[in-house]
Design an enzyme around this catalytic site. Sequence first.
Site, PDB file in Angstrom:
ATOM      1  N   ALA A   1     -49.964  63.933  32.879  1.00 41.56           N
ATOM      2  CA  ALA A   1     -50.655  65.338  33.228  1.00 41.56           C
ATOM      3  C   ALA A   1     -49.841  65.977  34.160  1.00 41.56           C
ATOM      4  O   ALA A   1     -50.198  67.366  34.255  1.00 41.56           O
ATOM      5  CB  ALA A   1     -51.895  64.985  33.619  1.00 41.56           C
TER       6      ALA A   1
ATOM      7  N   HIS B 195     -56.486  53.559  34.221  1.00 42.47           N
ATOM      8  CA  HIS B 195     -56.836  54.929  34.785  1.00 42.47           C
ATOM      9  C   HIS B 195     -58.206  55.538  34.788  1.00 42.47           C
ATOM     10  O   HIS B 195     -59.194  55.045  33.905  1.00 42.47           O
ATOM     11  CB  HIS B 195     -56.187  55.885  33.333  1.00 42.47           C
ATOM     12  CG  HIS B 195     -54.729  55.956  33.724  1.00 42.47           C
ATOM     13  ND1 HIS B 195     -53.827  56.688  33.951  1.00 42.47           N
ATOM     14  CD2 HIS B 195     -53.821  54.819  32.808  1.00 42.47           C
ATOM     15  CE1 HIS B 195     -52.665  56.234  33.844  1.00 42.47           C
ATOM     16  NE2 HIS B 195     -52.534  55.400  33.046  1.00 42.47           N
ATOM     17  N   PRO B 196     -58.478  56.431  35.523  1.00 40.22           N
ATOM     18  CA  PRO B 196     -59.801  57.128  35.584  1.00 40.22           C
ATOM     19  C   PRO B 196     -60.098  57.723  34.467  1.00 40.22           C
ATOM     20  O   PRO B 196     -59.421  58.691  33.899  1.00 40.22           O
ATOM     21  CB  PRO B 196     -59.892  57.805  36.859  1.00 40.22           C
ATOM     22  CG  PRO B 196     -58.537  58.290  36.981  1.00 40.22           C
ATOM     23  CD  PRO B 196     -57.592  57.108  36.696  1.00 40.22           C
TER      24      PRO B 196
ATOM     25  N   PHE C 126     -57.719  58.793  26.652  1.00 38.19           N
ATOM     26  CA  PHE C 126     -56.856  59.589  26.329  1.00 38.19           C
ATOM     27  C   PHE C 126     -55.851  59.447  27.470  1.00 38.19           C
ATOM     28  O   PHE C 126     -56.100  59.801  28.410  1.00 38.19           O
ATOM     29  CB  PHE C 126     -57.249  61.067  26.095  1.00 38.19           C
ATOM     30  CG  PHE C 126     -56.195  62.133  25.903  1.00 38.19           C
ATOM     31  CD1 PHE C 126     -55.483  62.183  24.792  1.00 38.19           C
ATOM     32  CD2 PHE C 126     -56.293  63.280  26.766  1.00 38.19           C
ATOM     33  CE1 PHE C 126     -54.433  62.984  24.584  1.00 38.19           C
ATOM     34  CE2 PHE C 126     -54.868  64.143  26.774  1.00 38.19           C
ATOM     35  CZ  PHE C 126     -54.073  63.971  25.595  1.00 38.19           C
TER      36      PHE C 126
END
Length: 169
Positions: free
Chosen positions: A126, A69-70, A122
């Site tokens: 989203a 993930h970015p 984290f």
Amino acid sequence: MSQVTLEQLNAMPEQTAQATFLTCCSSEAWARGMTAARPFANHAAVYETADRIWAGLTEQDYLEAFSGHPKIGDVSSLRAKYAHTKALAAGEQSGVNSADEETLQRLAAGNQAYEEKFGFIFIVCATGKTAAEMLSLLEARLPNARSEEVNNAAEEQRKITRIRLEKLL
């Protein structure tokens, strides 16, 4: 990620299928498991298999997926990500906290604190969440023990992977 039919997914050469699954989740073990589980009878079988394989992975496999993930830690990338939410919130619910500068600053600081504490970024599904909702979730999870947070992040990753599989098919 381009869409494929179930028939195309089932017929792909092994290397292509694994690369396709890696676009949904960057855990090599998960992608190998999904590739080996083909052919799938229907979409439900894809999703059930994805969950079963995910549940059987190790913490290291989860961390590998998280690393795909970015990182959303700097304020400028957060500002760009949530630029539209202020107008949306104003139009829909005037009482909703939108992506104001304070929220973005707190989200950036919280992301950094989270990664420093747990050793991974984290992870949260989203989709449909505002910056304020993300901040609330982040702040609620920061006090957790690492083992609990690995489990929380793994569950969020499972949801993200499901959404990506649905988009793929």
